[in-house]
Design an enzyme around this catalytic site. Structure first.
Site, PDB file in Angstrom:
ATOM      1  N   ASP A  96      28.931  49.731  31.585  1.00 62.21           N
ATOM      2  CA  ASP A  96      28.912  48.475  30.848  1.00 62.21           C
ATOM      3  C   ASP A  96      29.238  48.710  29.371  1.00 62.21           C
ATOM      4  O   ASP A  96      29.163  49.843  28.863  1.00 62.21           O
ATOM      5  CB  ASP A  96      27.530  47.827  30.982  1.00 62.21           C
ATOM      6  CG  ASP A  96      27.574  46.310  30.886  1.00 62.21           C
ATOM      7  OD1 ASP A  96      28.601  45.771  30.416  1.00 62.21           O
ATOM      8  OD2 ASP A  96      26.583  45.668  31.279  1.00 62.21           O
ATOM      9  N   ASP A 142      29.799  37.653  33.890  1.00 61.03           N
ATOM     10  CA  ASP A 142      28.352  37.610  34.085  1.00 61.03           C
ATOM     11  C   ASP A 142      27.912  36.276  34.688  1.00 61.03           C
ATOM     12  O   ASP A 142      26.754  36.124  35.078  1.00 61.03           O
ATOM     13  CB  ASP A 142      27.636  37.811  32.747  1.00 61.03           C
ATOM     14  CG  ASP A 142      27.645  39.261  32.294  1.00 61.03           C
ATOM     15  OD1 ASP A 142      27.936  40.142  33.122  1.00 61.03           O
ATOM     16  OD2 ASP A 142      27.371  39.515  31.105  1.00 61.03           O
TER      17      ASP A 142
END
Length: 704
Positions: free
Chosen positions: A452, A522
């Site tokens: 990430d 997301d």
């Protein structure tokens, strides 16, 4: 004997590049300028040689031919967006590139240009991807002098389009939780710039373009397109001149990024892949998907059904709770269990611990092995989340090495998500990341890494800036990232990597040479995801697109959706589960297990098949997406209804990509399979029974 895809017609000074159905033609005009003259359906290039000529209009519009120059430098009377802009050591900023020769080796052409005075060489490379009607282009700049040269702008390629009555540019825009939103605009005189200045590919745009005459659709019309493979700051400029010429240039963004080339040094641009089709946007996407599978992706493995614990526990990760989730996930048929943020250091929130990559002993008193052993005993593989490029100021790493972050000496660093960004251009930082990742993957049975990056690059400076103003921080970060991923993939070939950057901010053909899969957003709301996944699949293969089933009502927007709708939306790529399984009823667990079993039966169609967009929510209340297996024997159709209005019945959905005279059994329309001819399915269509709000269906076809 096979015909060569690249031909140089010496008598005409003409280069002809042929793919399966297209031609790309350029050559030297009467002024010795390398000029592009054709790109489109296959032609006889020799009959186009008369187009190689300069076109003077007036003293105020000199050398109009340069607007279609194959690779132009900044200088002289050229005022279009330059491909290359340099400053020589003596202060000269005028670049005059002259043709010096070429070399052809099988499917690759290299054209050599040189400045008329300085020892600066530009090598233009064209690699022909014949079977996919694509051309990969790069530019290499070589400083053959013994003095330094500053590169102020360096594009990978220029794509000149034929004269059209009008030009429509299609691209994607977006933001966090709303990535890959399709946009189109008619080009008028001037420039339309797509770019990222944030240090990575970005959620706000993606390095892809498509241009047509405003009339192309999914199944018909001429479309010219290109995709840039670069994971840092990038720029694509579509420029329409007052003479109705349109050309598109793209490469690394010149924003705040002068690059110093010492004598003897060289730099190569990212690849810029271009293509043309006369069969609409759908064919464009299938060309790109097939190319990516054959030439880009590091593996062809099908995505494992994964469970990720983030939305179930957030930072409250601890061994017993994770093992409880793992047992529930195994009952569903999950193949990969992934622990997200919160397993390391003093990581109890996003305010501390990032950078301290050791297992939290309070959360895992018996070590991480206890959880991994439980996961593997349940028949699943184990994966874990990392964010190696960032650090919290409240961390042991930052306290020990405050000079490892991007910073200016007179400025306080901007915090994003309570984080600063590590300077990957520093050799010691790069080595630190390699060392802890190597130790992590060597010490534990980990087969999956979710990598990430939850912030942009700010204060893009180093302590060396005063001595070296040409540090090219933006470029070095990406190059170091690629080198880290390449080394880790070599050391740990059994480990799959996912690229995530606050959702879909690092998705491009550069990172996809190292990443097995990517995280588009997301936002896991299944209805929002339909638009995100549609824009994503215009460019990138569903094979690498991860999609999760999460809670209802959804935390982002409060929308309630059935488990069927959520699963159908998530089954159109790599299937993941991100919900808190402790909250699911036994009935929901059984229903979810059935969907996962069904997904495993059709996964090969989605991963390796051809995608057809049948209906879009952009212009309809119904979305419909079809996948046809590589051998054509199977197909699956996903259908989604937004809302039924005025008592309207579901529209007929015409399928694509089937064999007209073949017989197909259609499962999912009625209780029993229904036989149809391929031509009826494509021309008459299916009539699914969708009713109410947010209804969905999955239909399977088998050729008999």
């Amino acid at each position: 004997m096979l015909a060569l895809p690249i031909i140089y017609h010496e008598d005409l000074r003409l280069f002809e590049i042929e793919t399966r159905t297209t031609s790309y033609v350029f050559g030297l005009n009467d002024k010795g300028v390398l000029q592009q003259i054709y790109w489109g359906d296959a032609i006889d290039a020799r009959e186009c040689a008369h187009l190689l000529q300069s076109r003077h209009h007036s003293s105020f519009d000199a050398e109009v031919d340069r607007e279609k120059e194959e690779y132009g430098g900044h200088g002289g009377s050229s005022y279009v967006e330059p491909c290359l802009k340099v400053r020589f050591q003596d202060g000269v900023r005028d670049l005059k590139l002259a043709y010096k020769g070429f070399a052809i080796e099988q499917d690759t052409l290299r054209v050599i240009l040189k400045d008329v005075h300085y020892d600066l060489i530009v090598n233009l490379t064209y690699k022909v991807i014949d079977e996919h009607d694509l051309i990969e282009r790069t530019a290499e700049v070589v400083n053959q002098s013994d003095t330094e040269v500053v590169i102020e702008q360096m594009m990978s390629a220029a794509w000149s389009l034929p004269i059209l009555p009008s030009y429509r540019l299609t691209h994607v825009s977006g933001r966090w939780s709303g990535e890959f939103q399709l946009r189109d605009t008619m080009l008028s005189e001037g420039k339309k710039t797509l770019e990222s200045r944030r240090g990575f590919t970005g959620a706000h745009a993606n390095p892809w373009f498509a241009v047509d005459n405003g009339k192309a659709d999914e199944i018909s019309g001429k479309v010219w397109f290109g995709v840039l493979g670069w994971s840092g700051n990038w720029k694509i400029v579509a420029e329409k001149t007052n003479f109705n010429h349109v050309r598109v240039v793209g490469g690394m963004n010149d924003f705040d990024c002068p690059i110093l080339l010492q004598g003897g040094e060289r730099i190569t641009s990212p690849s810029f892949i271009g293509g043309y089709t006369s069969r609409g946007f759908g064919d464009m996407s299938r060309q790109l998907h097939s190319y990516q599978r054959a030439f880009v992706f590091p593996s062809q493995a099908h995505r494992r059904v994964l469970y990720n614990s983030w939305e179930a526990t957030y930072f409250q990760v601890e061994a017993q709770g994770q093992m409880e989730l793992a047992r529930s996930a195994a009952k569903l048929g999950v193949e990969l269990f992934v622990v997200d943020d919160g397993w390391f250091g003093s990581r109890n929130s996003d305010q501390a611990g990032l950078g301290d990559w050791h297992v939290n002993a309070e959360k895992f008193p018996n070590g991480l092995e206890e959880l991994i052993d439980e996961v593997t005993s349940l028949g699943m593989d184990f994966g874990i989340w990392v964010e190696p490029e960032s650090v919290n100021p409240d961390s042991d790493l930052y306290r020990k090495h405050p000079d490892w972050v991007y910073q200016y000496p007179t400025r306080e660093g901007t915090l994003q998500r309570n984080q600063l960004l590590l300077n990957l251009g520093k050799p010691e930082v790069k080595q630190y990341i390699l060392d802890f990742m190597t130790e992590l993957l060597s010490s534990y049975s980990i087969t999956f890494i979710k990598w990430d990056m939850n912030r942009t690059l700010t204060e893009a400076g180093t302590a060396d800036d005063i001595q070296n103003p040409y540090h090219a921080v933006w470029v070095q970060h990406v190059q170091s990232l690629y080198e880290i991923w390449a080394e880790l993939r070599t050391k740990f070939p059994h480990v799959e990597f996912e690229s995530c950057a606050g959702g879909g901010s690092r998705i491009d053909l550069g990172i996809l040479r190292y990443a097995d899969q990517v995280w588009p957003s997301d936002n896991t709301d299944a209805f929002d995801r339909l638009r995100i996944q549609e824009g994503f699949a215009y460019v990138y293969s569903p094979q690498v697109m991860m999609c999760w089933v999460t809670e209802s009502p959804h935390s982002l927007n409060g929308r309630s959706l059935s488990l069927a709708f959520r699963f159908h939306s998530a089954m159109m790529g790599g299937l993941g589960i991100g919900a808190n399984l402790k909250l699911w009823s036994e009935e929901e667990m059984q229903e979810a297990a059935a969907y996962i079993a069904q997904y495993k039966e059709i996964r090969h169609i989605i991963m390796a098949g051809h995608q057809y967009r049948l209906r879009s929510l952009r212009d309809s209340d119904v979305a419909a997406v079809q996948y046809v297996s590589k051998d054509g024997d199977e197909a699956v159709v996903f259908l989604f209804l937004h809302a039924q209005q005025f008592g309207n019945s579901s529209p007929s959905i015409s399928l694509q990509g089937l064999e007209p005279n073949a017989d197909y059994l259609v499962h999912g329309l009625e209780q029993e399979p229904v036989p149809f001819k391929g031509k009826n399915l494509m021309h008459v269509g299916l009539n699914p029974k969708l009713t109410g709000d947010y209804d969905s269906a999955l239909i399977r076809l088998q050729r008999v």
